[in-house]
Design a protein around this motif. Sequence first.
Motif, PDB file in Angstrom:
ATOM      1  N   CYS A 126       0.828  -1.207   0.000  1.00 62.09           N
ATOM      2  CA  CYS A 126       0.000   0.000   0.000  1.00 62.09           C
ATOM      3  C   CYS A 126       0.863   1.258   0.000  1.00 62.09           C
ATOM      4  O   CYS A 126       1.786   1.388   0.809  1.00 62.09           O
ATOM      5  N   MET A 167       2.687   7.507   5.644  1.00 60.88           N
ATOM      6  CA  MET A 167       3.216   6.706   6.752  1.00 60.88           C
ATOM      7  C   MET A 167       3.792   5.421   6.168  1.00 60.88           C
ATOM      8  O   MET A 167       4.614   4.768   6.778  1.00 60.88           O
ATOM      9  N   PRO A 207       5.348   3.512   2.428  1.00 61.94           N
ATOM     10  CA  PRO A 207       4.613   2.333   1.961  1.00 61.94           C
ATOM     11  C   PRO A 207       4.602   1.191   2.984  1.00 61.94           C
ATOM     12  O   PRO A 207       5.586   0.980   3.680  1.00 61.94           O
ATOM     13  N   GLY A 244      -1.405  -2.599   8.019  1.00 60.87           N
ATOM     14  CA  GLY A 244      -0.621  -1.427   7.670  1.00 60.87           C
ATOM     15  C   GLY A 244      -0.404  -0.564   8.904  1.00 60.87           C
ATOM     16  O   GLY A 244      -0.982  -0.838   9.964  1.00 60.87           O
ATOM     17  N   ILE A 260      -4.974  -0.938   8.652  1.00 64.06           N
ATOM     18  CA  ILE A 260      -5.834  -1.561   7.638  1.00 64.06           C
ATOM     19  C   ILE A 260      -5.440  -3.034   7.467  1.00 64.06           C
ATOM     20  O   ILE A 260      -4.264  -3.390   7.574  1.00 64.06           O
ATOM     21  N   MET A 290      -6.851  -3.835   2.154  1.00 66.52           N
ATOM     22  CA  MET A 290      -5.772  -3.298   1.320  1.00 66.52           C
ATOM     23  C   MET A 290      -5.895  -3.839  -0.103  1.00 66.52           C
ATOM     24  O   MET A 290      -5.833  -3.100  -1.092  1.00 66.52           O
TER      25      MET A 290
HETATM   26 FE1  SF4 Z   1      -0.829   4.561   4.679  1.00 69.12          FE
HETATM   27 FE2  SF4 Z   1      -2.292   2.632   5.799  1.00 69.12          FE
HETATM   28 FE3  SF4 Z   1      -1.534   2.410   3.257  1.00 69.12          FE
HETATM   29 FE4  SF4 Z   1       0.274   2.198   5.161  1.00 69.12          FE
HETATM   30  S1  SF4 Z   1      -1.456   0.813   4.811  1.00 69.12           S
HETATM   31  S2  SF4 Z   1       0.460   3.385   3.270  1.00 69.12           S
HETATM   32  S3  SF4 Z   1      -0.497   3.615   6.674  1.00 69.12           S
HETATM   33  S4  SF4 Z   1      -2.906   3.940   4.092  1.00 69.12           S
END
Ligand code: SF4
Length: 634
Positions: A45, A50, A52, A65, A69, A74
């Motif tokens: 992601c 914050m 990848p 994540g 998430i 994701m």
């Molecule tokens: Fe951002 Fe959450 Fe994606 Fe990590 S998992 S890049 S914290 S949106």
Amino acid sequence: MSAVNVPVVESALLQIADKRQIKTGRERLAEMSPQCGFGELGTCCRTCYMGPCRIDPFGDGPKTGVCGITPDAMVARNLLRETVGGAASHVGHARHVLLTLRDALDKKVPYEIKGESKVLALAKVFDVPTEGRDVVAICRDLVDIALEDFGRQDELPNNWLSKRAPKIEQQLWKDLGLMYSNPHNEIETAMHASSMGNDADPMSLMMRVLKMSLIDGWTGLALAVDLQDILFGIPEIGETEAAVGVLEANSVNVATHGHNPVLSEKILYWAERMNEEAIAAGAERINVVGVCCTGNELSMRHGVKLAAHNSQSELILVTGAVDAMVVDIQCIWPQLAQVAKCFDTAFITTDPMVRIPDARHIPFEPQHADESAREIVGAAIEAFRRRRGKPVDIPQLKSKAIVGLSLEAIVGILSKVDPVDPLGPVIDNVANGNIFGFAGIVGCSSIRFRDGAMTEEMVKHLLAQNVLVVTTGCTAHILGQAGFLTGEATNLYCGEGLKAVLSALGEAAGLDGPLPPVWHMGACVDNSRVVDLLVGVAARLGVKVGQLPAVGSAPELVQEKAISIGGSFLAMGVSCHIAPAPRILGSPMVTQLLTSDLSDVTGAVVRVEVQAERAAQWMVEHIAKKRDALGLIT
Ligand code: SF4
Ligand code: XCC
């Protein structure tokens, strides 16, 4: 480097590339390998800074994540953004054609209505009065309806969905909350919902995927095809040739590449009128050939020869014989500009969305279509002047190909067998098993699968088991080059039942031999023709599309567009095979939904299978199950 079973065209072109020391996609792929496992699983992601973030669902690493998430959400969120990319491409294409048609009616652009019968057919669908009205007036009403679809802010469903799609399925979509209004609003909403800190419920996200796929199917594909048929005419059956051998050493070779016939139609028009200039430059003639989907468009309507599918687009340049490659939108490899530089080839971009370093840019706007097209063809003649006398290397490989099987063309052939009930004989032959079922083998050509001839191998297995194949997109090029779009292929590959049906139809169509066992229905947008065919057969049988002994396949997935098209088939209840795996395997929930649970929702599932024979076998088994359920002989 070439494996033994590399399709013969690629193998010949790769040898030339090798000799000329031109790097190809295969080498870039090898350098890229092993490719990112997180990316492949869909659990990478980059939605916020914050990250990848990457999740290894099988290892001991973090299980969410940084924002918390889950891998399920994701994966679903990433898939939604892929679907948005696909739908945006098709909706953008459709809107461009719509605006061109609108301006054509006002004589602001040099295009006219060539498909009057399509105007009348659509008028019926949209309840537009026709009595005593001229075709331009009727068409204006259709254009207004389509424009309204792009502007509506209320909850009313989009017209091109609600009027064009079958009613039974619409009820299901309504119940699932998938009906949509304005495609632009929905694309905005999907991007918004999938940005950081919004929808994190995988099921909700997957419903958005299905909704976006419906947008692709109806306000993308169906709208584009309907209006293209109005502007350029409904394709009729015709004969052409496919593969690199359609290039001519002593002609000005103009390769049209991309998707939008608004450009390529004009190139063809002017090429036919500028032959004298080409002859004055020492050429025999101007030879317009087609690459990818705009190539399919031209071959469907004008029998233009098919030079290359997507993964050959750089390879045909190494012949040194392409004087101009002119591109519009989608699937244009930036590498093409670099390969063109090694030769006298003019690589010409035309759309403001497709700017590529080292390409020559000749802006193409419908208002100045004639001037731009003339300039482009002129540039090709100039390039030929530079090339003249230099050696070229064109492998003499090509196959005959029957093209132009629009739904109208198919019904036209069937009407010769039964004028009152054209679909009747098809239904009878499905019932008695002569036609075991239907497979739509569509989509891209991928260098990850080309060397094993994935698509060709699958089709051989299907035909042997009496499955009639329809095709579009780059797959149609692959199958055309391999000779599947000919009557000989019917004799060579089909089971006895299918052979008998196609022989009878060949006679009805006035061909020398049988009808080909693979029906070329057009470009990727023309998958709406495949849908219309299935809807017609289902209606005639009085069943839902999802109950038909039919199955889809994208055996060499490349583009996001193939994901959204696949989604629109799933929403219709048509199960699909796909290879390689879409980026879902990092999510147990999304994997379970698409490969199994979705059958309780829309009636369709996804099957991932990278081995040709096993893929075909699954398709045949799936068709057999559908036949069983309908009480047909298996
Ligand atoms: Fe951002 Fe959450 Fe994606 Fe990590 S998992 S890049 S914290 S949106
Ligand atoms: Fe592109 Fe349509 Fe795929 Fe070919 S098949 S690689 S999408 S050109 Ni459409």
